[in-house]
Design a protein around this motif. Structure first.
Motif, PDB file in Angstrom:
ATOM      1  N   GLU A  31       0.816  -1.215   0.000  1.00 49.42           N
ATOM      2  CA  GLU A  31       0.000   0.000   0.000  1.00 49.42           C
ATOM      3  C   GLU A  31       0.848   1.262   0.000  1.00 49.42           C
ATOM      4  O   GLU A  31       0.397   2.312  -0.467  1.00 49.42           O
ATOM      5  CB  GLU A  31      -0.925   0.001   1.220  1.00 49.42           C
ATOM      6  N   ASP A  32       2.082   1.184   0.525  1.00 51.44           N
ATOM      7  CA  ASP A  32       2.889   2.406   0.564  1.00 51.44           C
ATOM      8  C   ASP A  32       3.386   2.814  -0.824  1.00 51.44           C
ATOM      9  O   ASP A  32       3.768   3.967  -1.036  1.00 51.44           O
ATOM     10  CB  ASP A  32       4.063   2.280   1.540  1.00 51.44           C
ATOM     11  N   GLY A  33       3.390   1.889  -1.779  1.00 48.75           N
ATOM     12  CA  GLY A  33       3.780   2.228  -3.138  1.00 48.75           C
ATOM     13  C   GLY A  33       5.239   2.592  -3.306  1.00 48.75           C
ATOM     14  O   GLY A  33       5.651   3.082  -4.364  1.00 48.75           O
ATOM     15  N   GLU A  34       6.052   2.352  -2.286  1.00 48.64           N
ATOM     16  CA  GLU A  34       7.459   2.733  -2.347  1.00 48.64           C
ATOM     17  C   GLU A  34       8.263   1.753  -3.207  1.00 48.64           C
ATOM     18  O   GLU A  34       7.935   0.568  -3.302  1.00 48.64           O
ATOM     19  CB  GLU A  34       8.067   2.767  -0.939  1.00 48.64           C
ATOM     20  N   ILE A  35       9.324   2.289  -3.821  1.00 49.76           N
ATOM     21  CA  ILE A  35      10.236   1.434  -4.577  1.00 49.76           C
ATOM     22  C   ILE A  35      11.204   0.787  -3.590  1.00 49.76           C
ATOM     23  O   ILE A  35      12.039   1.455  -2.986  1.00 49.76           O
ATOM     24  CB  ILE A  35      11.008   2.255  -5.622  1.00 49.76           C
ATOM     25  N   ARG A  36      11.052  -0.518  -3.406  1.00 48.07           N
ATOM     26  CA  ARG A  36      11.929  -1.270  -2.503  1.00 48.07           C
ATOM     27  C   ARG A  36      12.501  -2.433  -3.313  1.00 48.07           C
ATOM     28  O   ARG A  36      11.873  -3.471  -3.477  1.00 48.07           O
ATOM     29  CB  ARG A  36      11.156  -1.756  -1.288  1.00 48.07           C
ATOM     30  N   ASP A  37      13.700  -2.232  -3.797  1.00 55.78           N
ATOM     31  CA  ASP A  37      14.307  -3.165  -4.742  1.00 55.78           C
ATOM     32  C   ASP A  37      15.187  -4.169  -4.004  1.00 55.78           C
ATOM     33  O   ASP A  37      16.389  -4.275  -4.255  1.00 55.78           O
ATOM     34  CB  ASP A  37      15.117  -2.391  -5.784  1.00 55.78           C
ATOM     35  N   THR A  38      14.595  -4.931  -3.103  1.00 53.39           N
ATOM     36  CA  THR A  38      15.318  -5.872  -2.258  1.00 53.39           C
ATOM     37  C   THR A  38      16.120  -6.870  -3.082  1.00 53.39           C
ATOM     38  O   THR A  38      17.257  -7.200  -2.739  1.00 53.39           O
ATOM     39  CB  THR A  38      14.332  -6.637  -1.357  1.00 53.39           C
ATOM     40  N   PHE A  39      15.538  -7.334  -4.188  1.00 48.86           N
ATOM     41  CA  PHE A  39      16.155  -8.389  -4.995  1.00 48.86           C
ATOM     42  C   PHE A  39      16.918  -7.847  -6.201  1.00 48.86           C
ATOM     43  O   PHE A  39      17.508  -8.597  -6.961  1.00 48.86           O
ATOM     44  CB  PHE A  39      15.079  -9.357  -5.490  1.00 48.86           C
ATOM     45  N   ARG A  40      16.854  -6.541  -6.412  1.00 47.95           N
ATOM     46  CA  ARG A  40      17.500  -5.854  -7.524  1.00 47.95           C
ATOM     47  C   ARG A  40      16.992  -6.354  -8.877  1.00 47.95           C
ATOM     48  O   ARG A  40      17.718  -6.389  -9.855  1.00 47.95           O
ATOM     49  CB  ARG A  40      19.022  -5.968  -7.435  1.00 47.95           C
ATOM     50  N   LYS A  41      15.718  -6.732  -8.908  1.00 48.49           N
ATOM     51  CA  LYS A  41      15.089  -7.158 -10.149  1.00 48.49           C
ATOM     52  C   LYS A  41      13.677  -6.581 -10.243  1.00 48.49           C
ATOM     53  O   LYS A  41      12.817  -7.124 -10.931  1.00 48.49           O
ATOM     54  CB  LYS A  41      15.047  -8.687 -10.222  1.00 48.49           C
TER      55      LYS A  41
END
Length: 588
Positions: free
Chosen positions: A301-311
């Motif tokens: 729901e926060d819509g943030e870009i969280r690229d934990t896996f870098r993919k």
């Protein structure tokens, strides 16, 4: 006019150019300057961009406001160093209060020159709150890490232009004045898109999206409706749900996959998904992070870009239930997309479980003995890293809930979180598994007068931060030299048999201890007794860090295959620097 040059070699500018084109942003108002030559000259020869010139940066920013308002599209403004960017502020303020999508790209010399009386270098690290909704600084690209940083920041900046109604955004772009301009075609850089419930959803279940997995990080308590939505999704797509204990999911197609994912010699490619759907927050399941596959869709729901896996490819700014319900409904009535995928992953995991080795006395061995015996309906808290990792290898009873302080991921509040949780229900048992450094760090809370009689604390005392003595840890390079300062051995009584005992009993806790498997067998049933008794219990088990390391190495090498062995041998022979060299050569 025909130009005999192409794009700049500067990769940070290339990322901007590529992603502006990918997001179909065309209009640019450029002001003259040297540091923005790489960007502006590259735009100038590309017919995608519609270019305008403005000598006065103040006027350029207001021109962008008018153009953006008229077109209802983002407009880029570009300027050089010195005070040029300061003249953007009145227009950017106008854009902020009118929510106009103006993207200011201010070029400059290297950030390291700020504050050293270098001509035309000013500090742009702090922006007025009501001039931009977001400000990012791009690195000068030296390696793949910098490329990733640029991709994420530029995507984030572009997406922010329209987020929450829109508004102005700022990118700080350093230059190295690189020449020549000889890049004929921009390299491919990763595009990230944000999808809302009102947008058109991308297709799922297509031929290149056959294997679908859901990765659940630490997660709030699941509602029945949320669980049913994910279960329905899994039925339609044959999806696997990769979980650890902090995920809390107990529905269909759930796999506690850490044991298989941690196998260093196992070919896990058959279980790698085409699309990994990422939900939840931070995870301590490092092993299963390697199961990302080819593309990641983040749902939050926060819509943030969280690229934990870098993919990362898409960010779905919506409740998880809405996401899963949409795709399940879309595929309703059709045959499952890939019904065999879950079973394939389950069988790979089961094959490892069927060959569990005998372990020495260690946290992992304790988990093997206790995990399935934790009383039904209890809650268990895990210390970060070693405790959480070891217990993720073993299933808990379905009715047992779990938690771990993986948010900030520090050792400082494990016992306090446990006691805080236990206050919610005095008639329910709350367990903890915690190492000695984390235990002593948070020791004072055991004396809190609100602590009840429903606590069961398993203290795994190896006399140091055993994580730093594991066979595969970075600090293993130093061998015994890691003991004194990295692993912090020798504190808190050096595994004193009476320190915790006296402290605990003086505070009214029941105390149990074991230094061997035989002594553990004498006491463990008392520790897991299903009734809340007259006292809380602290069970201190003394282990050895070398045996802890042996246990982890043994459990992570249950499976083997020639490809895995070759890979591990190469790692040992080449070392970190050699591996990076090989990676660079392969990319050429």
């Amino acid at each position: 006019m025909t130009y005999n040059y192409a794009y700049t070699r500067e990769k940070n500018a290339q990322v901007i150019l590529y992603l502006l084109k990918a997001h179909n942003i065309r209009h640019v108002i450029a002001s003259p300057g040297t540091t923005n030559t790489a960007l502006v000259s590259s735009m100038q020869q590309d017919p995608h961009f519609i270019m305008y010139s403005s000598v006065d940066e103040r006027s350029a920013a207001y021109m962008a406001c008018g153009l953006a308002a008229e077109l209802n599209e983002p407009v880029v403004i570009s300027c050089t160093g010195a005070t040029a960017s300061r003249n953007y502020l009145p227009g950017m303020t106008e854009a902020f209060y009118r929510k106009l999508p103006v993207l200011a790209i201010t070029s400059m010399q290297a950030f390291s020159r700020v504050g050293h009386h270098v001509a035309q270098v000013i500090d742009r690290s702090s922006m007025p709150k009501d001039a931009v909704t977001l400000s990012v600084e791009l690195p000068i690209v030296k390696d793949d890490e910098d490329v990733w940083d640029c991709e994420i920041k530029v995507n984030k900046a572009i997406l922010e232009l329209k987020r929450h109604g829109g508004g102005p955004v700022h990118i700080n772009l350093p230059t190295t004045y690189s020449k020549p301009y000889d890049v004929k075609q921009l390299p491919d850089y990763r595009v990230i898109e944000r999808i809302s419930e009102q947008d058109r959803f991308p297709e799922l279940g297509t031929p290149d999206h056959r294997k679908i997995a859901v990765f659940v990080g630490a997660h709030k308590t699941w509602s029945k409706a949320e669980t049913e939505a994910l279960e329905s999704f899994c039925e339609q797509y044959g999806a696997v749900v990769f979980c650890d204990h902090s995920s809390g999911y107990q529905g269909k197609n759930r796999l506690l996959f850490a044991l298989a994912a941690a196998q260093t010699m196992l070919d896990k490619s058959p279980c790698q998904p085409d699309v990994l759907i990422h939900i939840g927050e931070v995870t301590g399941d490092y092993a299963t992070l390697g199961m990302a596959g080819r593309q990641v869709w983040r749902v939050s729901e926060d819509g943030e870009i969280r690229d934990t896996f870098r993919k990362l490819r898409y960010v779905f700014a919506m409740p998880e239930q809405a996401f899963f319900a949409h795709y399940a409904g879309q595929a309703a009535g059709q045959a499952p997309v890939n019904a065999g995928y879950y079973e394939q992953c389950r069988q790979q995991l089961q094959a490892i479980r069927d060959n569990l080795p005998e372990l020495p006395l260690s946290n992992a061995w304790l988990a093997s003995q206790l995990a399935h015996r934790i009383p039904a309906g209890s809650t268990i808290h895990f210390g970060i890293l070693n405790s959480l990792r070891c217990w993720n290898f073993y299933e808990l009873p379905a009715s047992v809930t779990a938690a771990s302080n993986v948010g900030g991921f520090g050792i400082d509040g494990g016992l306090s979180s446990l006691i805080g949780a236990s206050l919610a229900n005095p008639n329910k048992l709350y367990f903890a598994v915690i190492g000695d450094l984390a235990f002593f760090y948070d020791l004072n809370v055991l004396g809190n007068r609100h602590a009840g009689n429903n606590l069961r604390i398993l203290l795994v005392n190896n006399g140091k931060g055993t994580e730093f003595r594991q066979y595969n840890h970075h600090a293993a390079y130093f061998g015994e030299g890691a003991e004194e300062f990295v692993a912090a051995s020798g504190h808190f009584g050096c595994k004193s048999p009476t320190l915790v005992k006296n402290f605990a009993t003086d505070l009214g806790y029941e105390y149990l201890a074991a230094t061997s498997k035989e002594e553990f067998a004498v006491h463990y049933q008392r520790f897991i007794a299903p009734e809340v008794g007259g006292k809380s219990i602290i069970f201190e088990v003394f282990t050895d860090s070398e045996l802890e390391s042996q246990a982890l190495e043994s459990i992570q090498n249950i499976a083997s295959n020639p490809a895995g062995k070759t890979k591990e041998m190469a790692k040992k022979l080449l070392g970190p620097k050699g591996i990076e060299t090989v990676k660079r050569l392969l990319k050429r």
